[in-house]
Design an enzyme around this catalytic site. Structure first.
Site, short mmCIF file in Angstrom:
data_model
loop_
_atom_site.label_atom_id
_atom_site.label_comp_id
_atom_site.label_asym_id
_atom_site.label_seq_id
_atom_site.Cartn_x
_atom_site.Cartn_y
_atom_site.Cartn_z
N HIS A 1 0.82 -1.21 0.00
CA HIS A 1 0.00 0.00 0.00
C HIS A 1 0.85 1.25 0.00
O HIS A 1 0.43 2.30 -0.47
CB HIS A 1 -1.01 -0.05 1.16
CG HIS A 1 -2.09 -1.05 0.87
ND1 HIS A 1 -2.12 -2.30 1.45
CD2 HIS A 1 -3.13 -1.01 0.00
CE1 HIS A 1 -3.14 -2.97 0.97
NE2 HIS A 1 -3.78 -2.22 0.09
N ARG B 1 -10.51 4.05 -1.47
CA ARG B 1 -10.13 3.17 -0.35
C ARG B 1 -10.47 3.88 0.95
O ARG B 1 -9.67 4.65 1.48
CB ARG B 1 -8.63 2.87 -0.40
CG ARG B 1 -8.19 2.04 -1.60
CD ARG B 1 -6.70 1.78 -1.56
NE ARG B 1 -6.27 0.72 -2.45
CZ ARG B 1 -5.73 0.90 -3.66
NH1 ARG B 1 -5.55 2.11 -4.12
NH2 ARG B 1 -5.38 -0.12 -4.40
N ARG C 1 -15.38 1.98 -1.56
CA ARG C 1 -15.20 0.62 -1.07
C ARG C 1 -15.33 0.62 0.45
O ARG C 1 -14.77 1.49 1.12
CB ARG C 1 -13.82 0.10 -1.47
CG ARG C 1 -13.59 -1.33 -0.99
CD ARG C 1 -12.30 -1.88 -1.50
NE ARG C 1 -11.16 -1.30 -0.82
CZ ARG C 1 -9.89 -1.59 -1.11
NH1 ARG C 1 -9.62 -2.43 -2.10
NH2 ARG C 1 -8.90 -1.05 -0.45
N GLU D 1 -11.11 -10.65 -5.69
CA GLU D 1 -9.68 -10.57 -5.37
C GLU D 1 -9.21 -11.77 -4.54
O GLU D 1 -8.06 -11.84 -4.13
CB GLU D 1 -9.34 -9.25 -4.66
CG GLU D 1 -10.21 -8.94 -3.47
CD GLU D 1 -9.86 -7.59 -2.82
OE1 GLU D 1 -8.78 -7.05 -3.06
OE2 GLU D 1 -10.72 -7.10 -2.05
N ASN E 1 -4.35 -6.94 -7.48
CA ASN E 1 -3.21 -6.95 -6.53
C ASN E 1 -3.33 -8.13 -5.58
O ASN E 1 -2.41 -8.92 -5.43
CB ASN E 1 -3.18 -5.66 -5.70
CG ASN E 1 -3.19 -4.42 -6.57
OD1 ASN E 1 -2.88 -4.51 -7.74
ND2 ASN E 1 -3.53 -3.29 -6.00
N ASP E 2 -4.48 -8.22 -4.93
CA ASP E 2 -4.67 -9.34 -4.01
C ASP E 2 -4.89 -10.64 -4.76
O ASP E 2 -4.44 -11.70 -4.32
CB ASP E 2 -5.83 -9.06 -3.05
CG ASP E 2 -5.36 -8.19 -1.90
OD1 ASP E 2 -4.32 -8.53 -1.30
OD2 ASP E 2 -6.01 -7.18 -1.61
N ARG F 1 2.49 -9.82 -1.57
CA ARG F 1 2.61 -8.60 -2.37
C ARG F 1 3.58 -7.59 -1.76
O ARG F 1 4.00 -6.65 -2.41
CB ARG F 1 1.22 -7.96 -2.58
CG ARG F 1 0.54 -7.52 -1.31
CD ARG F 1 -0.92 -7.14 -1.53
NE ARG F 1 -1.10 -5.73 -1.86
CZ ARG F 1 -2.28 -5.16 -2.07
NH1 ARG F 1 -3.38 -5.88 -2.03
NH2 ARG F 1 -2.37 -3.88 -2.33
N CYS G 1 -9.64 -2.77 -10.92
CA CYS G 1 -9.10 -1.66 -10.14
C CYS G 1 -7.75 -2.00 -9.50
O CYS G 1 -7.20 -1.21 -8.75
CB CYS G 1 -10.09 -1.21 -9.07
SG CYS G 1 -10.45 -2.50 -7.86
C1 PEP Z 1 -6.49 -5.08 -5.18
O1 PEP Z 1 -6.31 -5.94 -4.31
O2 PEP Z 1 -6.21 -5.23 -6.38
C2 PEP Z 1 -7.06 -3.77 -4.81
C3 PEP Z 1 -7.38 -2.88 -5.72
O3 PEP Z 1 -7.21 -3.52 -3.48
P1 PEP Z 1 -6.02 -3.07 -2.50
O4 PEP Z 1 -4.80 -2.82 -3.34
O5 PEP Z 1 -6.50 -1.87 -1.80
O6 PEP Z 1 -5.88 -4.26 -1.62
MG MG Z 2 -7.23 -5.77 -2.39
#
Ligand code: PEP
Ligand code: MG
Length: 746
Positions: A362, A469, A505, A603, A626-627, A637, A674
């Protein structure tokens, strides 16, 4: 043998610098085994040759002098094969090529083992026996085990050495620390250590700005700790036996005892700031205890350090309030949280360097949103010594330059000017649609975390907010924000973008986003109480958020709500039930609330296979790559050591995304992406080919992705997708896409 191994590794890890570490290795290994010589060679990064760094049993004069070509002799063989090699009669081996300078001709039996770290051969550890004959299996095991552990220790010691030499100006030219990329871009700035007082060891030296002020601050910190000790002792009086309670008196006595405070004051008067003076004093006094014979008295050192840490925390609290950041600030810390980023006044933060993290953490997401470069160091750095030094952060190459030369600074200054010009060229696309040459429109939205980010989103041409977020605000607070406070925030962002859509979200805390006022202890927080699980565990907090969102939408009607980390249909049903309840409550209270569009984040791998059931219940899906990548590929990650395996262009991830899009489209529902894949030119191109309905990304990526969309027809994107989906390996997919992007020059 295990004990000896452990001891050697511990001694090496504790060595102050690389030369000392290497000296310990050769001496201790030779003592531990029946061998006649032990030598360590390290790879010279420039020439690729092996340099003899230290040896026990060789001519001393050869140390530092002997250089061996990478293909030469038995050493070259070990490096090339990347495995342990033993030769019972070296002279008879075709590769035997002894160096006369070392005197190794006197030995006959050879063992060599490569020192490998992060896939790189850092060097070779060698043992010789005078008489011909085999090394036995235990000896071989010893060497393989120790080499694996030493490689890491050598890598770390070498990295710390390199930084020290940069700081002392010994390294000239373009020397840099190779780290990992977190956020692209280049910056020049002054390092500001994050929480430089977090632990006694990491307190940097700093000249006292005003000696009287430092002295007063220090005295008041000591007094505060005295008071705290007394209060704690009284508070626990009823619960613990007197002899345990006496520990508080021991601490108070240590603090008030001979010399501790007066020594620190003397150091402050000599010019060091209070935390630095205190660190030296505690270390000095603790060493006196550590040298004592009696084990009980020796334990006093631990008490002293504990009390030292306490006083430091007091000093820290005072320092935080008056923290000044450099004008061009590069935040440096072990990890750099989004709270720490936001503590730097707007416009002053130019870069981030951290010891842990990755392009998907993050911190990186936040850095990209702010358009500043970030790099994670892949090796430890003497962080305490970096405060105030000049740095260049090259987020494109993942490099850190410490106290760079004039020539390096000038070169990067030119790059910064060029990058500025490039981004102005890209910004010219701001008001043009993201439309392919064959007329396919793909809305581009922004991911943001704070209301203030919406300015950057709008300035860069976002057509809405595809991911807000909401946890970012929660993380900055001292307690859960109540309904009215949340209402104000959501209202502001909805108003900012009306009539364009804003997807809020619901809270996604847990994982690496731990609320400071709601700490949870979990061995594996990314698989723990995260995202929707937290919200469903705490309906009282969840309902407040849902009510605040619905209220904020009154009269604007551009709100959409998104649930994170859904892994089961029942979670979605429960979340929808609470949303319906919040809606009903508001109506009953006579407040205006209208029905809104609701979406689910895909995700978690289970959600891929539940996509049909999930999408039936909601209005849209949003894929969080991402997740999804983290959980599908089992790669953290945030772990810089696994940046290569972490790949959202992995064929399994792409197939999963494609599957979800098809499932939703079969049911007439739209899908957006996203995760960071959406803001990646190659990713955006493949997603276009998959027929995704919208992309949402960091504002900083919007212009580039728009250029990509405007440069490829849908048909071309589809044929690239077909080709990519037929590939078995992510590297090939990267090559394919990079080639296609290069062809059109984007
Ligand atoms: C993701 O996991 O791709 C996402 C957009 O959420 P975050 O990066 O906030 O976990
Ligand atoms: Mg995520």
């Amino acid at each position: 043998m295990l004990v000896t191994l452990r001891q050697i590794v511990q001694e090496v890890s504790a060595a102050a610098h690389l030369d000392e570490a290497l000296g310990i290795i050769v001496q201790r290994v030779k003592e531990a085994l029946p061998i006649d010589a032990c030598a360590v060679y390290l790879t010279d990064a420039e020439s690729n040759q092996y340099v003899l760094m230290d040896a026990d049993g060789f001519n001393k004069a050869s140390i530092g002098e002997v250089r061996i070509d990478p293909q030469e002799g038995l050493l070259g063989l070990v490096g090339e094969r990347r495995e342990l090699i033993t030769v019972s009669d070296a002279a008879a081996h075709p590769c035997y090529h002894p160096s006369s300078a070392t005197g190794e001709e006197q030995y006959q039996s050879f063992l060599g083992v490569p020192l490998i770290h992060y896939h790189r051969v850092l060097g070779v550890l060698v043992a010789w026996k005078r008489a011909p004959g085999q090394f036995d299996k235990d000896e071989e095991t010893f060497f393989v085990t120790i080499a694996a552990q030493l490689a890491k220790a050598i890598h770390e010691a070498a990295a710390v050495d390199e930084v020290s030499r940069m700081l002392s100006g010994e390294v000239q030219g373009g020397a840099f620390i190779q780290g990992g990329q977190m956020a692209a871009g280049v910056a020049i700035g002054t390092a500001a250590l994050l929480d430089p007082l977090a632990s006694l060891e990491s307190v940097p030296d700093r000249p006292a700005q005003d000696i009287d002020v430092e002295e007063t601050t220090f005295r008041s910190a000591v007094a505060a700790v005295h008071k705290e000790l007394r209060a704690s002792s009284e508070r626990l009086a009823a619960d613990i036996p007197d002899e345990v309670r006496a520990l508080f008196d021991v601490y108070a006595m240590l603090l008030g005892g001979d010399g501790l405070v007066s020594d620190a004051l003397a150091r402050i008067r000599a010019g060091n700031w209070a935390p630095g003076a205190w660190r030296d004093t505690v270390v000095d006094h603790a060493q006196v205890f550590e040298r004592m014979e009696d084990a009980y008295l020796r334990a006093g050192a631990e008490d002293l350090r504990a009390i030292g840490q306490r006083v430091l925390l007091q000093l820290q609290a005072e320092a935080r309030e008056s923290r000044q950041y450099p004008q061009q600030c590069v935040l440096v810390g072990d990890t750099v949280s989004i709270m720490e980023i936001s503590a730097v006044p707007a416009g002053q933060l130019v870069g981030i360097v951290c010891m842990h993290g990755s392009a998907l953490s993050h911190t990186a997401v936040m850095a990209r949103a702010l358009g500043i470069p970030a790099v994670v160091s892949l090796s430890p750095m003497p962080v305490g010594r970096l405060d105030g030094c000049e740095m260049v952060i090259d987020g494109d190459q993942g490099r850190i330059y410490i106290e760079p030369s004039r020539a390096v600074l000038d070169a990067f200054q030119r790059l910064i000017v060029e990058a500025q010009a490039r981004s102005e060229r890209l910004l010219a696309l701001r008001d043009l649609p993201a439309e392919t040459p064959d007329g396919v429109r793909l809305p581009l939205y922004a991911n943001i975390g704070l209301v203030s980010d919406s300015v950057a989103a709008r300035d860069r041409g976002a057509e809405g907010i595809g991911l807000y977020r909401t946890e970012a605000h929660f993380l900055l607070r001292e307690a859960f924000p109540l309904e009215d406070e949340q209402y104000q925030i959501y209202r502001e962002v909805l108003e900012d973008f009306t009539p364009r859509p804003v997807i809020l979200r619901t809270l996604d805390v847990g994982g690496d986003k731990i609320l400071p006022y709601f700490p949870v202890q979990e061995d594996n927080p990314f698989l723990g109480c995260r995202g929707i699980r937290f919200s469903l565990d705490h309906p009282e907090i969840f309902l407040i958020q849902l009510r605040a969102m619905l209220r904020a939408n009154a009269g604007l009607n551009n709100l959409q709500v998104l649930f994170p980390m859904i892994s089961r249909v029942s979670e979605l049903d429960e979340a929808l039930g609470l949303l319906a309840r919040a809606y009903r409550e508001l109506l009953e209270e006579g407040l205006a609330a209208t029905k809104i569009r609701v979406g689910v984040m895909i995700e978690v791998p289970s959600a891929i296979f539940l996509a049909a059931a999930l999408v039936e219940r909601v209005d849209f899906l949003s894929i969080g790559t991402n997740d999804l990548t983290q959980y599908m590929l089992a790669v953290d990650r945030n772990n810089a050591q696994v940046v290569t395996p972490y790949d959202s262009l992995h064929p399994a991830v792409l197939n999963a995304v494609h599957h979800v899009i098809k499932e939703a489209h079969l049911r007439g529902k739209p899908v957006s992406v996203c995760g960071e894949l959406a803001g990646h030119p190659a990713g955006a191109l493949l997603l276009l080919g998959m027929g995704v309905d919208a992309l949402s990304m960091s504002p900083a990526s919007l212009a580039h992705v728009k250029l990509v969309i405007r440069s490829f027809t849908l048909q071309r994107a589809q044929s690239l997708l077909d080709e990519a989906l037929g590939m078995e390996d992510g590297f090939a997919i990267h090559r394919l896409l990079n080639g296609a992007l290069e062809e059109v020059g984007v």
